[in-house]
Design a protein around this motif. Structure first.
Motif, PDB file in Angstrom:
ATOM      1  N   ILE A 145      97.796  40.274 -49.996  1.00  0.00           N
ATOM      2  CA  ILE A 145      98.185  40.367 -51.401  1.00  0.00           C
ATOM      3  C   ILE A 145      97.407  41.512 -52.050  1.00  0.00           C
ATOM      4  O   ILE A 145      96.181  41.605 -51.889  1.00  0.00           O
ATOM      5  CB  ILE A 145      97.883  39.048 -52.152  1.00  0.00           C
ATOM      6  N   ILE A 146      98.115  42.376 -52.770  1.00  0.00           N
ATOM      7  CA  ILE A 146      97.487  43.518 -53.423  1.00  0.00           C
ATOM      8  C   ILE A 146      97.203  43.159 -54.882  1.00  0.00           C
ATOM      9  O   ILE A 146      98.107  42.725 -55.606  1.00  0.00           O
ATOM     10  CB  ILE A 146      98.402  44.761 -53.357  1.00  0.00           C
ATOM     11  N   ASN A 147      95.958  43.347 -55.323  1.00  0.00           N
ATOM     12  CA  ASN A 147      95.600  43.118 -56.719  1.00  0.00           C
ATOM     13  C   ASN A 147      96.234  44.196 -57.589  1.00  0.00           C
ATOM     14  O   ASN A 147      96.276  45.365 -57.195  1.00  0.00           O
ATOM     15  CB  ASN A 147      94.075  43.167 -56.908  1.00  0.00           C
ATOM     16  N   LYS A 148      96.701  43.814 -58.773  1.00  0.00           N
ATOM     17  CA  LYS A 148      97.382  44.772 -59.652  1.00  0.00           C
ATOM     18  C   LYS A 148      96.517  45.990 -59.972  1.00  0.00           C
ATOM     19  O   LYS A 148      97.033  47.097 -60.084  1.00  0.00           O
ATOM     20  CB  LYS A 148      97.842  44.084 -60.932  1.00  0.00           C
ATOM     21  N   GLU A 149      95.213  45.803 -60.076  1.00  0.00           N
ATOM     22  CA  GLU A 149      94.340  46.941 -60.384  1.00  0.00           C
ATOM     23  C   GLU A 149      94.240  47.926 -59.212  1.00  0.00           C
ATOM     24  O   GLU A 149      93.771  49.046 -59.384  1.00  0.00           O
ATOM     25  CB  GLU A 149      92.946  46.492 -60.834  1.00  0.00           C
ATOM     26  N   TYR A 170      97.047  48.845 -57.414  1.00  0.00           N
ATOM     27  CA  TYR A 170      98.388  49.383 -57.161  1.00  0.00           C
ATOM     28  C   TYR A 170      98.408  50.912 -57.081  1.00  0.00           C
ATOM     29  O   TYR A 170      99.144  51.476 -56.277  1.00  0.00           O
ATOM     30  CB  TYR A 170      99.368  48.926 -58.237  1.00  0.00           C
ATOM     31  N   ASP A 171      97.622  51.600 -57.906  1.00  0.00           N
ATOM     32  CA  ASP A 171      97.630  53.067 -57.898  1.00  0.00           C
ATOM     33  C   ASP A 171      96.942  53.649 -56.663  1.00  0.00           C
ATOM     34  O   ASP A 171      97.266  54.750 -56.244  1.00  0.00           O
ATOM     35  CB  ASP A 171      96.949  53.623 -59.146  1.00  0.00           C
ATOM     36  N   SER A 172      96.001  52.914 -56.081  1.00  0.00           N
ATOM     37  CA  SER A 172      95.212  53.444 -54.972  1.00  0.00           C
ATOM     38  C   SER A 172      95.601  52.863 -53.611  1.00  0.00           C
ATOM     39  O   SER A 172      94.974  53.180 -52.602  1.00  0.00           O
ATOM     40  CB  SER A 172      93.724  53.197 -55.230  1.00  0.00           C
ATOM     41  N   THR A 173      96.639  52.019 -53.590  1.00  0.00           N
ATOM     42  CA  THR A 173      97.112  51.430 -52.333  1.00  0.00           C
ATOM     43  C   THR A 173      98.463  52.046 -52.002  1.00  0.00           C
ATOM     44  O   THR A 173      99.336  52.132 -52.865  1.00  0.00           O
ATOM     45  CB  THR A 173      97.235  49.899 -52.464  1.00  0.00           C
ATOM     46  N   PHE A 174      98.641  52.469 -50.758  1.00  0.00           N
ATOM     47  CA  PHE A 174      99.848  53.196 -50.380  1.00  0.00           C
ATOM     48  C   PHE A 174     100.633  52.487 -49.286  1.00  0.00           C
ATOM     49  O   PHE A 174     100.068  51.939 -48.349  1.00  0.00           O
ATOM     50  CB  PHE A 174      99.482  54.618 -49.939  1.00  0.00           C
ATOM     51  N   ILE A 175     101.948  52.528 -49.428  1.00  0.00           N
ATOM     52  CA  ILE A 175     102.894  51.988 -48.451  1.00  0.00           C
ATOM     53  C   ILE A 175     103.325  53.154 -47.568  1.00  0.00           C
ATOM     54  O   ILE A 175     103.702  54.213 -48.070  1.00  0.00           O
ATOM     55  CB  ILE A 175     104.111  51.375 -49.170  1.00  0.00           C
ATOM     56  N   LYS A 176     103.263  52.935 -46.247  1.00  0.00           N
ATOM     57  CA  LYS A 176     103.597  53.988 -45.297  1.00  0.00           C
ATOM     58  C   LYS A 176     104.728  53.541 -44.372  1.00  0.00           C
ATOM     59  O   LYS A 176     105.080  52.367 -44.334  1.00  0.00           O
ATOM     60  CB  LYS A 176     102.360  54.355 -44.475  1.00  0.00           C
ATOM     61  N   GLU A 177     105.264  54.475 -43.636  1.00  0.00           N
ATOM     62  CA  GLU A 177     106.319  54.226 -42.654  1.00  0.00           C
ATOM     63  C   GLU A 177     105.951  53.025 -41.777  1.00  0.00           C
ATOM     64  O   GLU A 177     104.843  52.935 -41.262  1.00  0.00           O
ATOM     65  CB  GLU A 177     106.502  55.466 -41.770  1.00  0.00           C
ATOM     66  N   GLY A 178     106.883  52.090 -41.647  1.00  0.00           N
ATOM     67  CA  GLY A 178     106.698  50.942 -40.772  1.00  0.00           C
ATOM     68  C   GLY A 178     105.967  49.764 -41.391  1.00  0.00           C
ATOM     69  O   GLY A 178     105.852  48.719 -40.764  1.00  0.00           O
ATOM     70  N   ASP A 179     105.467  49.921 -42.622  1.00  0.00           N
ATOM     71  CA  ASP A 179     104.760  48.819 -43.269  1.00  0.00           C
ATOM     72  C   ASP A 179     105.717  47.684 -43.616  1.00  0.00           C
ATOM     73  O   ASP A 179     106.931  47.881 -43.745  1.00  0.00           O
ATOM     74  CB  ASP A 179     104.058  49.281 -44.554  1.00  0.00           C
TER      75      ASP A 179
END
Length: 71
Positions: free
Chosen positions: A45-49, A51-60
């Motif tokens: 689970i990603i914390n809302k704070e 969201y700007d520094s977490t990245f979704i990449k190919e295959g995730d």
């Protein structure tokens, strides 16, 4: 533009990106997510704070869960 394919709620989805990755905040914007929801990225689970520094990449793998009130 560079396209990535991710698994979104169990189905493959394609997204256009600038750099081959997509911030979680940009993903939420593209999907027009509003209200009460949670985003899980690769079983975390990603914390809302973050969201700007977490990245979704190919295959995730991404799961979006919405919450609704009621009784």
């Amino acid at each position: 533009m560079k396209k990535i394919i991710i698994t979104l709620n169990g189905e493959n989805n394609e997204f256009d990106t600038e750099s081959g990755q997509l911030s979680v905040s940009k993903f939420a914007e593209i999907r027009n997510l509003k209200g009460f929801f949670a985003i899980e990225l690769n079983l975390k689970i990603i914390n809302k704070e973050d969201y700007d520094s977490t990245f979704i990449k190919e295959g995730d793998s991404v799961e979006v869960v919405g919450f609704a009130g009621g009784g």
